[in-house]
Design an enzyme around this catalytic site. Structure first.
Site, PDB file in Angstrom:
ATOM      1  N   ASP A 172       1.515 -10.974 -30.496  1.00  0.00           N
ATOM      2  CA  ASP A 172       2.530  -9.956 -30.796  1.00  0.00           C
ATOM      3  C   ASP A 172       3.463 -10.433 -31.916  1.00  0.00           C
ATOM      4  O   ASP A 172       4.251  -9.652 -32.439  1.00  0.00           O
ATOM      5  CB  ASP A 172       3.372  -9.687 -29.532  1.00  0.00           C
ATOM      6  CG  ASP A 172       3.231  -8.254 -29.050  1.00  0.00           C
ATOM      7  OD1 ASP A 172       2.574  -7.456 -29.753  1.00  0.00           O
ATOM      8  OD2 ASP A 172       3.784  -7.937 -27.980  1.00  0.00           O
TER       9      ASP A 172
ATOM     10  N   GLN B  41       3.306  -7.069 -22.074  1.00  0.00           N
ATOM     11  CA  GLN B  41       3.703  -5.706 -22.426  1.00  0.00           C
ATOM     12  C   GLN B  41       5.198  -5.506 -22.165  1.00  0.00           C
ATOM     13  O   GLN B  41       5.688  -5.795 -21.082  1.00  0.00           O
ATOM     14  CB  GLN B  41       2.862  -4.712 -21.592  1.00  0.00           C
ATOM     15  CG  GLN B  41       3.103  -3.265 -21.926  1.00  0.00           C
ATOM     16  CD  GLN B  41       2.647  -2.888 -23.324  1.00  0.00           C
ATOM     17  OE1 GLN B  41       1.575  -3.286 -23.777  1.00  0.00           O
ATOM     18  NE2 GLN B  41       3.470  -2.128 -24.027  1.00  0.00           N
TER      19      GLN B  41
ATOM     20  N   LYS C 248      -5.509  -1.103 -25.035  1.00  0.00           N
ATOM     21  CA  LYS C 248      -5.671  -2.420 -25.686  1.00  0.00           C
ATOM     22  C   LYS C 248      -6.908  -3.127 -25.135  1.00  0.00           C
ATOM     23  O   LYS C 248      -7.686  -3.721 -25.889  1.00  0.00           O
ATOM     24  CB  LYS C 248      -4.419  -3.281 -25.469  1.00  0.00           C
ATOM     25  CG  LYS C 248      -3.257  -2.867 -26.361  1.00  0.00           C
ATOM     26  CD  LYS C 248      -1.938  -3.495 -25.963  1.00  0.00           C
ATOM     27  CE  LYS C 248      -0.812  -2.910 -26.802  1.00  0.00           C
ATOM     28  NZ  LYS C 248       0.533  -3.291 -26.346  1.00  0.00           N
TER      29      LYS C 248
END
Ligand code: NDP
Length: 287
Positions: free
Chosen positions: A121, A98, A54
């Site tokens: 997200d 994460q 990422k």
């Protein structure tokens, strides 16, 4: 008949080029690049790889990549304090924590602590609510990428029978909401669904997000259907090697489907590309 393969790699590369061009325009207009900060707690090797890729993709798109790698024993309060600091930092447009988090940390509380405007997200309850009510917000990356692939593959979604297999908040539920917002007739299947084969047989669009290798059988697929395989499963081969397979029995399904995503090279590359797109969108919305 053999299905046309949906090339997620090429679509993702095109999206990343679009994002990079958008970033250039953003820098020209605002004198700074959008910033995405990823927080990793613990030392799960798979998560560390995701975080690394990422960061690399963020930099390649011309954005500022921030990274925090915290020890597994980090107290929840410390993580929440970091999120509060990132929420307040004007150089940070996107925050991604994460998952999965170590067990002593309540992931719902952590997600809820992220400023919804920086929640790239798309998992914050505010963004979930906006999605379900058909309003603009930040949408989870994987279903967002699936929707782009479906739209390109079949054009009009309105009126289509869509089946989403899986109801996680990360993939299945937002996918169903996105398809419903595009006026598909949506069915959501899960582990308690009776006669999955009959549901698959009716579907013009099948999105499989289960995590069981090859569980959607090729002979269930309606001829000509668009099949999106989200599953990423590593299976052992007789020679001791491993390979990645999806949730759909690809060899069977490719003979009946009209369009189908391969695994790998289908949905996977879209997820990171959509994360970059969400970061640019968040930065633009905050200016
Ligand atoms: P979850 O484990 O959170 O959810 C799996 C879903 O599948 C659940 O809703 C479960 O139902 C359902 N399910 C389980 N067994 C069956 C069954 N026999 N029949 C029908 N439904 C069933 O997984 P995720 O949604 O997070 O991920 C799904 C897959 O997608 C995984 O393989 C994951 O690796 C992959 N993935 C890929 C991404 C990408 O970028 N390509 C990104 C995210 C995930 P119930 O709710 O009843 O338990």
């Amino acid at each position: 008949m053999s299905a046309v393969l949906i090339d997620g790699k090429a679509r993702a590369a095109a999206l990343r080029r679009d994002v990079a061009a958008g970033v250039e325009a953003f820098v020209a207009a605002h004198g700074r690049a959008p910033g995405l900060t990823v927080v990793l707690v613990g030392d799960d090797p798979a998560s560390a790889v995701y975080v690394g890729s990422k960061g690399k993709a963020t930099r390649e798109a011309g954005m500022i990549s921030g990274e925090y790698r915290l020890p597994a024993a980090t107290p929840e309060a410390e993580l929440l304090a970091l999120i509060a600091a990132l929420n307040a930092d004007p150089a940070v447009d996107g925050i991604l924590v994460q998952m999965p988090l170590p067990r002593h940390i309540d992931s719902d509380r952590v997600i809820a602590a992220i400023d919804p405007a920086k929640d790239v997200d798309g998992l914050h309850p505010v963004n979930t609510g906006l999605l379900v009510s058909g309003r603009k917000g930040l949408v989870p990356c994987t279903p967002s990428g699936c929707l782009m692939l479906i739209e390109e593959a079949i054009g009009t979604i309105a009126g289509a029978e869509a089946l989403v297999i899986g109801r996680s908040i990360l993939v299945g539920k937002p996918m169903a909401a996105l398809l419903l917002n595009r006026s598909a007739t949506v069915t959501v299947a899960h582990s308690r669904t009776r006669d999955l084969a009959a549901h698959v047989a009716r579907a013009d669009i099948v999105v499989a997000a289960v995590g069981i290798p090859g569980m959607v059988k090729g002979e269930w697929i309606k001829p000509g259907a668009c099949v999106i395989d989200v599953g990423i499963n590593r299976v052992a081969l007789p020679d001791g090697k491993t390979r990645l397979v999806g949730d759909v029995d690809f060899d069977g399904a490719v003979k009946r489907a009209g369009r189908i995503t391969p695994v790998p090279g289908g949905v996977g590359p879209m997820t990171i590309a959509c994360l970059l797109a969400n970061t640019l969108k968040a930065a633009t919305a905050r200016t």
